[in-house]
Scaffold this motif. Structure first.
Motif, short mmCIF file in Angstrom:
data_model
loop_
_atom_site.label_atom_id
_atom_site.label_comp_id
_atom_site.label_asym_id
_atom_site.label_seq_id
_atom_site.Cartn_x
_atom_site.Cartn_y
_atom_site.Cartn_z
N ARG A 225 62.89 -26.55 63.84
CA ARG A 225 64.02 -25.99 63.10
C ARG A 225 63.60 -25.52 61.71
O ARG A 225 64.15 -24.53 61.20
CB ARG A 225 65.13 -27.04 62.97
N CYS A 226 62.66 -26.21 61.09
CA CYS A 226 62.17 -25.78 59.77
C CYS A 226 61.62 -24.36 59.84
O CYS A 226 62.00 -23.48 59.05
CB CYS A 226 61.08 -26.73 59.26
N TRP A 227 60.74 -24.13 60.81
CA TRP A 227 60.10 -22.82 60.89
C TRP A 227 61.03 -21.77 61.47
O TRP A 227 60.91 -20.58 61.14
CB TRP A 227 58.80 -22.93 61.67
N GLU A 228 61.96 -22.18 62.30
CA GLU A 228 63.00 -21.25 62.75
C GLU A 228 63.79 -20.74 61.55
O GLU A 228 64.11 -19.55 61.45
CB GLU A 228 63.92 -21.94 63.74
N ASN A 229 64.10 -21.64 60.62
CA ASN A 229 64.83 -21.24 59.41
C ASN A 229 64.03 -20.25 58.57
O ASN A 229 64.59 -19.28 58.03
CB ASN A 229 65.14 -22.48 58.56
N VAL A 230 62.73 -20.48 58.45
CA VAL A 230 61.89 -19.57 57.67
C VAL A 230 61.89 -18.18 58.30
O VAL A 230 62.03 -17.16 57.63
CB VAL A 230 60.45 -20.12 57.55
N HIS A 231 61.75 -18.14 59.63
CA HIS A 231 61.76 -16.85 60.33
C HIS A 231 63.11 -16.15 60.15
O HIS A 231 63.17 -14.93 59.91
CB HIS A 231 61.48 -17.06 61.82
N ARG A 232 64.19 -16.91 60.25
CA ARG A 232 65.53 -16.33 60.08
C ARG A 232 65.73 -15.84 58.65
O ARG A 232 66.43 -14.85 58.42
CB ARG A 232 66.60 -17.36 60.44
N MET A 233 65.14 -16.54 57.70
CA MET A 233 65.27 -16.15 56.30
C MET A 233 64.65 -14.77 56.06
O MET A 233 65.24 -13.91 55.39
CB MET A 233 64.60 -17.19 55.41
N TYR A 234 63.46 -14.54 56.62
CA TYR A 234 62.84 -13.23 56.47
C TYR A 234 63.61 -12.16 57.23
O TYR A 234 63.71 -11.01 56.79
CB TYR A 234 61.39 -13.28 56.94
N GLN A 235 64.17 -12.53 58.37
CA GLN A 235 65.00 -11.59 59.11
C GLN A 235 66.24 -11.23 58.30
O GLN A 235 66.67 -10.07 58.27
CB GLN A 235 65.41 -12.21 60.46
N ALA A 236 66.82 -12.22 57.64
CA ALA A 236 67.99 -11.98 56.79
C ALA A 236 67.64 -11.06 55.63
O ALA A 236 68.43 -10.16 55.27
CB ALA A 236 68.53 -13.31 56.26
N ASP A 237 66.48 -11.27 55.04
CA ASP A 237 66.03 -10.41 53.95
C ASP A 237 65.89 -8.97 54.43
O ASP A 237 66.37 -8.02 53.78
CB ASP A 237 64.69 -10.94 53.42
N ALA A 238 65.24 -8.78 55.58
CA ALA A 238 65.08 -7.44 56.13
C ALA A 238 66.44 -6.81 56.44
O ALA A 238 66.64 -5.61 56.23
CB ALA A 238 64.23 -7.50 57.40
N HIS A 239 67.38 -7.62 56.92
CA HIS A 239 68.70 -7.11 57.27
C HIS A 239 69.43 -6.57 56.04
O HIS A 239 69.97 -5.46 56.05
CB HIS A 239 69.51 -8.24 57.92
N MET A 240 69.44 -7.36 54.95
CA MET A 240 70.15 -6.90 53.75
C MET A 240 69.47 -5.68 53.13
O MET A 240 70.15 -4.78 52.63
CB MET A 240 70.26 -8.04 52.74
N ARG A 241 68.16 -5.65 53.15
CA ARG A 241 67.46 -4.48 52.62
C ARG A 241 67.76 -3.24 53.47
O ARG A 241 67.86 -2.12 52.93
CB ARG A 241 65.95 -4.75 52.58
N SER A 242 67.91 -3.42 54.76
CA SER A 242 68.25 -2.30 55.64
C SER A 242 69.65 -1.79 55.37
O SER A 242 69.91 -0.59 55.39
CB SER A 242 68.10 -2.71 57.10
N ILE A 243 70.59 -2.72 55.10
CA ILE A 243 71.95 -2.32 54.76
C ILE A 243 71.96 -1.49 53.49
O ILE A 243 72.63 -0.46 53.39
CB ILE A 243 72.86 -3.56 54.61
N LEU A 244 71.20 -1.94 52.49
CA LEU A 244 71.12 -1.20 51.23
C LEU A 244 70.47 0.16 51.42
O LEU A 244 70.88 1.16 50.80
CB LEU A 244 70.33 -2.01 50.19
N PHE A 245 69.46 0.21 52.26
CA PHE A 245 68.72 1.46 52.48
C PHE A 245 69.58 2.49 53.19
O PHE A 245 69.57 3.67 52.83
CB PHE A 245 67.47 1.15 53.29
N ARG A 246 70.34 2.06 54.19
CA ARG A 246 71.20 2.98 54.95
C ARG A 246 72.51 3.15 54.19
O ARG A 246 73.40 2.32 54.27
CB ARG A 246 71.46 2.43 56.36
N GLU A 247 72.65 4.23 53.46
CA GLU A 247 73.79 4.43 52.56
C GLU A 247 74.95 5.09 53.31
O GLU A 247 75.34 6.23 53.03
CB GLU A 247 73.37 5.24 51.34
N GLU A 248 75.50 4.34 54.24
CA GLU A 248 76.65 4.81 55.02
C GLU A 248 77.25 3.62 55.75
O GLU A 248 76.72 2.50 55.72
CB GLU A 248 76.21 5.85 56.06
N THR A 249 78.34 3.85 56.45
CA THR A 249 78.89 2.89 57.41
C THR A 249 78.57 3.42 58.80
O THR A 249 79.05 4.47 59.20
CB THR A 249 80.41 2.73 57.23
N ARG A 250 77.74 2.69 59.55
CA ARG A 250 77.29 3.20 60.85
C ARG A 250 78.23 2.78 61.97
O ARG A 250 78.56 3.58 62.85
CB ARG A 250 75.86 2.71 61.11
#
Length: 210
Positions: A143-168
């Motif tokens: 679970r510790c390492w699952e959390n770390v993987h999810r954390m980086y996925q969350a980071d990528a997700h928010m950066r992708s939302i910021l990058f895509r300047e629209e509502t898809r």
């Protein structure tokens, strides 16, 4: 298979889609598993790996077990300890950040550039606690390492939302500051890469690459 040879992904890890839910992720998991088996059969030779790298990774992976054993006696309740954070507590913090700042169900799937920017600040605080993750047993270690993987996925997700300047996908993914779909500029896949040495992210508009 991802762009990394031999690395397979399913669900959110293979790219976010509002229509995956559980069944879609399950189907992708089956596809990925079959592709992994085929890849192993087609590439039977053993990889050449530096033993020093293996030893370093082993020590890093097992560290949460040692952290718990070293500090568990500091308090009468092992869940409340100033020296470490349990994986369940880490997960709650991550889920709260994503739910409230990245367009989760409690925010009616709405977010904005300012919410994502604040969410990324809070995610940076969460990253600082990764070295303090503690595991009482092998299940918690997973679970510790699952959390770390999810954390980086969350980071990528928010950066992708910021990058895509629209509502898809109105109703599933809605940017309150960019409420309209913009097919002229954003009818494209968006990818990102992370440099573990520099900590820098690179966002890629696939339409401009093709």
């Amino acid at each position: 298979m991802t762009t990394v040879k031999g690395l397979f992904a399913a669900g959110d890890a293979s790219g976010a889609s509002s229509h995956k839910f559980s069944s879609g992720s399950h189907a992708e998991g089956r596809i990925a598993a079959k592709a992994m088996c085929a890849y192993a059969v087609d590439n039977p030779e053993a990889p050449v790996v530096d033993q020093a790298n293996i030893d370093a990774l082993t020590a890093e992976i097992l560290k949460p077990l040692g952290t718990f054993e070293e500090h568990k006696g500091a308090t009468t309740d092992p869940d409340i300890n100033p020296n470490y954070i349990r994986p369940t507590q880490f997960m709650y913090r991550l889920q709260k950040i994503m739910d409230e700042y990245a367009g989760g169900v409690s925010s009616q799937f709405k977010t904005s550039d300012k919410l994502c920017e604040r969410g990324m600040e809070l995610l940076d605080f969460l990253k600082e606690d990764v070295p303090s993750l503690a595991a009482e047993n092998l299940h918690e270690l997973m679970r510790c390492w699952e959390n770390v993987h999810r954390m980086y996925q969350a980071d990528a997700h928010m950066r992708s939302i910021l990058f895509r300047e629209e509502t898809r996908w109105p109703g599933y993914y809605f940017r309150a500051d960019k409420p309209s779909m913009d097919n002229d500029n954003w009818l494209a896949f968006c990818n990102c890469t992370y440099d573990k040495d520099s900590g820098e992210w690179t966002m890629i508009d696939r339409k401009s690459v093709v």
